[in-house]
Design a protein around this motif. Structure first.
Motif, mmCIF file in Angstrom:
data_model
loop_
_atom_site.group_PDB
_atom_site.id
_atom_site.type_symbol
_atom_site.label_atom_id
_atom_site.label_comp_id
_atom_site.label_asym_id
_atom_site.label_seq_id
_atom_site.Cartn_x
_atom_site.Cartn_y
_atom_site.Cartn_z
ATOM 1 N N ARG A 1 0.829 -1.212 0.000
ATOM 2 C CA ARG A 1 0.000 0.000 0.000
ATOM 3 C C ARG A 1 0.858 1.253 0.000
ATOM 4 O O ARG A 1 0.554 2.225 -0.692
ATOM 5 C CB ARG A 1 -0.938 -0.015 1.206
ATOM 6 N N ILE A 2 1.935 1.232 0.781
ATOM 7 C CA ILE A 2 2.829 2.393 0.848
ATOM 8 C C ILE A 2 3.490 2.611 -0.510
ATOM 9 O O ILE A 2 3.546 3.747 -0.994
ATOM 10 C CB ILE A 2 3.859 2.209 1.976
ATOM 11 N N VAL A 3 3.979 1.548 -1.120
ATOM 12 C CA VAL A 3 4.605 1.649 -2.433
ATOM 13 C C VAL A 3 3.604 2.227 -3.435
ATOM 14 O O VAL A 3 3.935 3.114 -4.235
ATOM 15 C CB VAL A 3 5.124 0.274 -2.911
ATOM 16 N N HIS A 4 2.375 1.755 -3.392
ATOM 17 C CA HIS A 4 1.326 2.224 -4.311
ATOM 18 C C HIS A 4 1.077 3.718 -4.140
ATOM 19 O O HIS A 4 0.985 4.470 -5.112
ATOM 20 C CB HIS A 4 0.047 1.425 -4.072
ATOM 21 N N VAL A 5 0.957 4.177 -2.897
ATOM 22 C CA VAL A 5 0.689 5.597 -2.637
ATOM 23 C C VAL A 5 1.879 6.450 -3.074
ATOM 24 O O VAL A 5 1.696 7.489 -3.710
ATOM 25 C CB VAL A 5 0.346 5.820 -1.150
ATOM 26 N N LEU A 6 3.092 6.026 -2.742
ATOM 27 C CA LEU A 6 4.261 6.814 -3.135
ATOM 28 C C LEU A 6 4.410 6.854 -4.661
ATOM 29 O O LEU A 6 4.758 7.882 -5.223
ATOM 30 C CB LEU A 6 5.525 6.266 -2.490
ATOM 31 N N ALA A 7 4.123 5.749 -5.340
ATOM 32 C CA ALA A 7 4.222 5.702 -6.803
ATOM 33 C C ALA A 7 3.217 6.659 -7.438
ATOM 34 O O ALA A 7 3.500 7.291 -8.457
ATOM 35 C CB ALA A 7 4.012 4.280 -7.310
ATOM 36 N N ALA A 8 2.038 6.781 -6.833
ATOM 37 C CA ALA A 8 0.998 7.666 -7.378
ATOM 38 C C ALA A 8 1.388 9.138 -7.255
ATOM 39 O O ALA A 8 0.891 9.976 -7.997
ATOM 40 C CB ALA A 8 -0.315 7.411 -6.665
ATOM 41 N N ARG A 9 2.296 9.462 -6.352
ATOM 42 C CA ARG A 9 2.718 10.851 -6.135
ATOM 43 C C ARG A 9 3.822 11.283 -7.087
ATOM 44 O O ARG A 9 4.162 12.452 -7.139
ATOM 45 C CB ARG A 9 3.207 11.039 -4.711
ATOM 46 N N GLN A 10 4.433 10.351 -7.793
ATOM 47 C CA GLN A 10 5.561 10.700 -8.674
ATOM 48 C C GLN A 10 5.088 11.342 -9.956
ATOM 49 O O GLN A 10 4.083 11.121 -10.481
ATOM 50 C CB GLN A 10 6.404 9.469 -8.999
#
Length: 91
Positions: free
Chosen positions: A82-91
């Motif tokens: 979930r953390i990876v998904h959220v951080l990826a969406a911010r790039q």
């Protein structure tokens, strides 16, 4: 100041999450007091987030800096996804 049993529990759960995040290519640095993880993407140095760990009535949970729950500490791999998904969406 010595750590309380609750802080030891937080550090334990955050350590498990840090391992999962590092397996996924992120950097996770443990802040000692209060225990929390500073998570960053080495490929996007300006992108970082803090996650801590809190006890609630139905168990321990990972929590974003803004208060929303990431997931239960029983499944650090799912929380890391979930953390990876959220951080990826911010790039």
């Amino acid at each position: 100041m010595s750590a309380t049993p609750r802080e030891h529990t937080r550090t334990y759960h955050l350590g498990k999450l840090a391992t999962e995040l590092e397996l996924r290519g992120l950097t996770a640095t443990l802040r000692q007091y209060p225990p929390a993880l500073r998570i960053s993407d080495p490929d996007a140095a300006m992108l970082a987030e803090t996650v801590d760990c809190v006890p609630l009535s139905d168990g321990w949970f990972y929590r974003w800096s803004w208060g929303e729950l990431v997931g239960q500490t029983d499944d650090p791999a799912l929380a890391a996804q979930r953390i990876v998904h959220v951080l990826a969406a911010r790039q």
